[in-house]
Design an enzyme around this catalytic site. Structure first.
Site: not given
Ligand code: OGA
Ligand code: MN
Length: 284
Positions: A102, A256
């Site tokens: 992020d 992620h």
């Molecule tokens: C975030 C993101 C992942 C999700 O909030 O930064 O990537 O599963 N979310 O919503």
């Molecule tokens: Mn994210």
């Protein structure tokens, strides 16, 4: 108040732990905060099950770990600008189904983030996290020697293009300001974790555009390899959300990915983002 002891159960060798014995909506005391930070350093992402939390309580919880970032583009919870609302469905498909860290377009990207599941589709919508430390440690010595000390550019526009985030006149005003406030930034390709001192890979497909010391062709080839390498299942954990689950990740050496397999159903997540520090590389 929370008086029970924290329980921490690792979900795998590289990354992820399930945490119990704390009620997040009631706030965390200093001892619990220190224990959670220690667990975060070890496991990189912590999962709390069945802990529904509203925007104000989520903001208060996140603020125990640092100042909060207000996102320049994403929608906010009413009256709680520090909470991002990720409300996706057929009409607003997700944009985070790629491996990313992020806000690495900031000079000082987030230290961490707290995400809560507010509304879930009947199936799908899992999120995966990957450890940049495990990825770094699995690279061969010649690759590590080459990468140490290099710098990469991280660009807001790579994940927030006008065609997606400046569609209405109101969006365009906000997006234009966001773009001029966030010129591309350089960060070390290999980052030293400011607390644990561990080294990890710090490039992500969401924002990283090039490695500045390499030629364009070299940079493309190396980044392609690093993006693929960083997402190997060995370095990841996958979370299947239940309503009210909360994830807290260390954003400094993780990436992620939100799987986008649930459309046209709706999914709503709330995120609080904790301000971090300027990344650096310190050789071992
Ligand atoms: C975030 C993101 C992942 C999700 O909030 O930064 O990537 O599963 N979310 O919503
Ligand atoms: Mn994210």
């Amino acid at each position: 108040m929370n008086r029970s002891t924290l329980t921490i159960e690792a979900l795998g060798p590289a990354i992820g732990a399930r945490v119990g014995g704390v009620s997040l909506a009631d706030g965390v005391d200093d001892g619990q905060r220190d224990a959670l930070l220690a667990a975060l350093l070890k496991h990189h992402v912590l999962f709390f099950e069945g802990q529904p939390i509203g925007p104000q309580a989520q903001r208060a919880l996140a603020a125990r770990f640092g100042d909060l970032h207000i996102h320049p583009v994403y929608p906010q919870a009413p009256g709680v600008p520090e909470i991002i609302v990720l409300d996706t469905s057929h009409d607003n498909p997700p944009d985070n189904d790629n491996w990313h860290t992020d806000v690495t377009f900031l000079a000082a990207p987030a230290m961490g983030a707290i995400l809560s599941a507010q509304l879930l589709p009947p199936g799908g919508g899992d999120t995966l996290w990957a450890s940049g430390i495990a990825a770094w440690e699995a690279l061969s010595k010649p690759w590590r020697t080459m990468l140490a000390g290099l710098n990469a550019e991280h660009d807001f526009l790579k994940s927030f293009p006008a065609h997606r985030f400046a569609r209405t006149p109101e969006e365009k005003v906000r997006w234009e300001k966001a773009r001029s406030d966030h010129p591309p930034r350089l960060h070390p390709v290999v980052r030293t974790h400011p607390v644990s001192g561990r080294q990890g890979l710090f490039v992500n497909e969401g924002f990283t555009t090039r490695i500045v010391e390499l030629s364009a062709g070299e940079s493309d080839a190396v980044l392609r390899q690093l993006f693929a390498h960083g997402a190997r299942p060995e370095f990841t954990v996958r979370w299947r959300w239940k309503l009210g689950d909360v994830a807290f990740w260390d954003n400094r050496l993780t990436q992620h990915y939100a799987t986008a397999d649930y459309l046209p159903a709706r999914r709503v997540m709330h995120r609080a983002t904790i301000v971090g520090d300027v990344p650096f590389y310190r050789p071992d």
